[in-house]
Scaffold this motif. Structure first.
Motif, PDB file in Angstrom:
ATOM      1  N   ASN A  34     -73.854  26.319  -7.988  1.00 30.75           N
ATOM      2  CA  ASN A  34     -75.079  27.112  -8.045  1.00 30.75           C
ATOM      3  C   ASN A  34     -76.042  26.711  -6.932  1.00 30.75           C
ATOM      4  OD1 ASN A  34     -75.914  24.640  -8.985  1.00 30.75           O
ATOM      5  ND2 ASN A  34     -76.929  25.425 -10.810  1.00 30.75           N
ATOM      6  N   ALA A  35     -75.645  25.710  -6.110  1.00 32.95           N
ATOM      7  CA  ALA A  35     -76.483  25.280  -4.999  1.00 32.95           C
ATOM      8  C   ALA A  35     -75.625  24.624  -3.919  1.00 32.95           C
ATOM      9  CB  ALA A  35     -77.550  24.297  -5.476  1.00 32.95           C
ATOM     10  N   VAL A  36     -76.143  24.677  -2.708  1.00 34.74           N
ATOM     11  CA  VAL A  36     -75.539  23.972  -1.577  1.00 34.74           C
ATOM     12  C   VAL A  36     -76.629  23.053  -1.035  1.00 34.74           C
ATOM     13  CG1 VAL A  36     -74.588  24.185   0.761  1.00 34.74           C
ATOM     14  CG2 VAL A  36     -74.001  25.892  -0.983  1.00 34.74           C
ATOM     15  N   LEU A  37     -76.347  21.765  -1.012  1.00 38.57           N
ATOM     16  CA  LEU A  37     -77.315  20.789  -0.512  1.00 38.57           C
ATOM     17  C   LEU A  37     -76.854  20.268   0.839  1.00 38.57           C
ATOM     18  CD1 LEU A  37     -77.925  18.747  -3.775  1.00 38.57           C
ATOM     19  CD2 LEU A  37     -79.252  20.660  -2.884  1.00 38.57           C
ATOM     20  N   GLY A  38     -77.804  19.962   1.697  1.00 41.13           N
ATOM     21  CA  GLY A  38     -77.478  19.380   2.997  1.00 41.13           C
ATOM     22  C   GLY A  38     -76.771  20.339   3.938  1.00 41.13           C
ATOM     23  N   MET A  39     -77.094  21.632   3.859  1.00 35.34           N
ATOM     24  CA  MET A  39     -76.455  22.623   4.718  1.00 35.34           C
ATOM     25  C   MET A  39     -76.781  22.339   6.179  1.00 35.34           C
ATOM     26  SD  MET A  39     -76.850  25.646   6.665  1.00 35.34           S
ATOM     27  CE  MET A  39     -78.476  26.223   6.335  1.00 35.34           C
ATOM     28  N   ARG A  40     -75.782  22.421   7.017  1.00 31.36           N
ATOM     29  CA  ARG A  40     -75.944  22.227   8.458  1.00 31.36           C
ATOM     30  C   ARG A  40     -75.409  23.452   9.167  1.00 31.36           C
ATOM     31  NH1 ARG A  40     -78.763  19.135   6.483  1.00 31.36           N
ATOM     32  NH2 ARG A  40     -78.743  16.895   6.582  1.00 31.36           N
ATOM     33  N   SER A  41     -75.997  23.765  10.308  1.00 30.54           N
ATOM     34  CA  SER A  41     -75.538  24.937  11.055  1.00 30.54           C
ATOM     35  C   SER A  41     -75.247  24.562  12.500  1.00 30.54           C
ATOM     36  CB  SER A  41     -76.585  26.047  11.002  1.00 30.54           C
ATOM     37  OG  SER A  41     -77.751  25.669  11.691  1.00 30.54           O
ATOM     38  N   ASP A  42     -74.408  25.371  13.091  1.00 38.11           N
ATOM     39  CA  ASP A  42     -74.027  25.198  14.485  1.00 38.11           C
ATOM     40  C   ASP A  42     -73.735  26.580  15.042  1.00 38.11           C
ATOM     41  OD1 ASP A  42     -73.163  24.083  16.899  1.00 38.11           O
ATOM     42  OD2 ASP A  42     -71.107  23.885  16.177  1.00 38.11           O
ATOM     43  N   SER A  43     -74.165  26.844  16.232  1.00 34.59           N
ATOM     44  CA  SER A  43     -73.861  28.135  16.838  1.00 34.59           C
ATOM     45  C   SER A  43     -73.392  27.916  18.266  1.00 34.59           C
ATOM     46  CB  SER A  43     -75.084  29.064  16.821  1.00 34.59           C
ATOM     47  OG  SER A  43     -76.108  28.548  17.637  1.00 34.59           O
ATOM     48  N   GLY A  44     -72.679  28.873  18.762  1.00 31.72           N
ATOM     49  CA  GLY A  44     -72.177  28.755  20.124  1.00 31.72           C
ATOM     50  C   GLY A  44     -71.680  30.083  20.650  1.00 31.72           C
ATOM     51  N   GLU A  45     -71.331  30.067  21.913  1.00 33.58           N
ATOM     52  CA  GLU A  45     -70.794  31.245  22.573  1.00 33.58           C
ATOM     53  C   GLU A  45     -69.330  31.014  22.886  1.00 33.58           C
ATOM     54  OE1 GLU A  45     -73.027  33.161  25.814  1.00 33.58           O
ATOM     55  OE2 GLU A  45     -74.384  31.478  25.568  1.00 33.58           O
ATOM     56  N   PHE A  46     -68.617  32.102  23.071  1.00 33.48           N
ATOM     57  CA  PHE A  46     -67.244  32.011  23.522  1.00 33.48           C
ATOM     58  C   PHE A  46     -66.947  33.215  24.402  1.00 33.48           C
ATOM     59  CE2 PHE A  46     -67.330  34.136  19.486  1.00 33.48           C
ATOM     60  CZ  PHE A  46     -66.479  35.220  19.647  1.00 33.48           C
ATOM     61  N   ASP A  47     -65.821  33.216  25.062  1.00 40.57           N
ATOM     62  CA  ASP A  47     -65.421  34.314  25.961  1.00 40.57           C
ATOM     63  C   ASP A  47     -66.481  34.601  27.020  1.00 40.57           C
ATOM     64  OD1 ASP A  47     -63.729  36.272  23.434  1.00 40.57           O
ATOM     65  OD2 ASP A  47     -62.994  34.648  24.679  1.00 40.57           O
ATOM     66  N   ALA A  48     -66.941  33.585  27.694  1.00 38.23           N
ATOM     67  CA  ALA A  48     -67.906  33.733  28.787  1.00 38.23           C
ATOM     68  C   ALA A  48     -69.154  34.523  28.367  1.00 38.23           C
ATOM     69  CB  ALA A  48     -67.240  34.378  29.997  1.00 38.23           C
ATOM     70  N   GLY A  49     -69.664  34.211  27.184  1.00 38.71           N
ATOM     71  CA  GLY A  49     -70.896  34.857  26.739  1.00 38.71           C
ATOM     72  C   GLY A  49     -70.703  36.205  26.084  1.00 38.71           C
ATOM     73  N   GLN A  50     -69.476  36.603  25.811  1.00 41.93           N
ATOM     74  CA  GLN A  50     -69.221  37.923  25.232  1.00 41.93           C
ATOM     75  C   GLN A  50     -69.351  37.931  23.709  1.00 41.93           C
ATOM     76  OE1 GLN A  50     -68.749  40.556  27.401  1.00 41.93           O
ATOM     77  NE2 GLN A  50     -69.234  38.951  28.845  1.00 41.93           N
ATOM     78  N   GLY A  51     -69.452  36.775  23.092  1.00 40.71           N
ATOM     79  CA  GLY A  51     -69.540  36.736  21.634  1.00 40.71           C
ATOM     80  C   GLY A  51     -70.379  35.573  21.168  1.00 40.71           C
ATOM     81  N   ASN A  52     -70.683  35.577  19.881  1.00 39.69           N
ATOM     82  CA  ASN A  52     -71.498  34.538  19.272  1.00 39.69           C
ATOM     83  C   ASN A  52     -70.836  34.097  17.983  1.00 39.69           C
ATOM     84  OD1 ASN A  52     -73.883  34.077  17.102  1.00 39.69           O
ATOM     85  ND2 ASN A  52     -74.399  33.221  19.071  1.00 39.69           N
ATOM     86  N   GLU A  53     -70.829  32.787  17.757  1.00 33.49           N
ATOM     87  CA  GLU A  53     -70.259  32.242  16.528  1.00 33.49           C
ATOM     88  C   GLU A  53     -71.314  31.374  15.870  1.00 33.49           C
ATOM     89  OE1 GLU A  53     -66.359  29.739  15.159  1.00 33.49           O
ATOM     90  OE2 GLU A  53     -67.243  29.288  17.109  1.00 33.49           O
ATOM     91  N   TYR A  54     -71.386  31.435  14.552  1.00 31.57           N
ATOM     92  CA  TYR A  54     -72.353  30.654  13.784  1.00 31.57           C
ATOM     93  C   TYR A  54     -71.600  30.015  12.633  1.00 31.57           C
ATOM     94  CZ  TYR A  54     -77.203  29.689  12.605  1.00 31.57           C
ATOM     95  OH  TYR A  54     -78.414  29.084  12.411  1.00 31.57           O
ATOM     96  N   ARG A  55     -71.602  28.680  12.554  1.00 32.76           N
ATOM     97  CA  ARG A  55     -70.883  27.959  11.517  1.00 32.76           C
ATOM     98  C   ARG A  55     -71.844  27.213  10.611  1.00 32.76           C
ATOM     99  NH1 ARG A  55     -68.431  27.079  16.225  1.00 32.76           N
ATOM    100  NH2 ARG A  55     -69.380  25.055  16.508  1.00 32.76           N
ATOM    101  N   LEU A  56     -71.590  27.280   9.317  1.00 33.44           N
ATOM    102  CA  LEU A  56     -72.405  26.570   8.332  1.00 33.44           C
ATOM    103  C   LEU A  56     -71.497  25.708   7.491  1.00 33.44           C
ATOM    104  CD1 LEU A  56     -74.506  29.596   7.091  1.00 33.44           C
ATOM    105  CD2 LEU A  56     -75.186  27.905   8.778  1.00 33.44           C
ATOM    106  N   THR A  57     -71.913  24.466   7.249  1.00 36.37           N
ATOM    107  CA  THR A  57     -71.166  23.564   6.354  1.00 36.37           C
ATOM    108  C   THR A  57     -72.141  22.862   5.453  1.00 36.37           C
ATOM    109  OG1 THR A  57     -71.239  21.798   7.986  1.00 36.37           O
ATOM    110  CG2 THR A  57     -69.251  23.163   7.921  1.00 36.37           C
TER     111      THR A  57
END
Length: 105
Positions: A82-105
């Protein structure tokens, strides 16, 4: 989310005031990946030559983040959390700036 399911509380801190952890389920994750179409990338490249805010890219990043948060909540809920504690995020680019990725753990 069905009517009887409550939303998952997602916090970046390791505890929640006035609540206690009764069970640790484990790691959950959410990932969002988006890319813009060729025309949008070309227009964004032209705008970049003159500087300034890139509204199209800002919207894409926001949508990607929201997708990742939704996926994180769904994963947590599927495990009975019912909850997520200590969530962390990370984002980045790939394919020479053609896309965006966002990761959460």
């Amino acid at each position: 989310m069905s009517a009887e399911q409550k939303p998952v509380l997602i916090l970046t801190i390791n505890d929640c005031p006035d609540m206690r952890v009764v069970r640790v389920i484990g790691t959950v994750h959410g990932t969002g990946v988006r890319s813009r179409n060729l025309i949008s990338n070309l227009l964004g490249g032209v705008r970049a030559l003159f500087g300034g805010k890139q509204a199209g890219y800002l919207n894409m990043i926001a949508q990607t983040r929201d997708d990742a948060l939704e996926q994180l909540a769904e994963h947590a809920q599927s495990l009975g959390a019912n909850a997520v504690l200590g969530m962390r995020s990370d984002s980045g680019e790939f394919d020479a700036g053609q896309g965006n990725e966002y990761r959460l753990t």
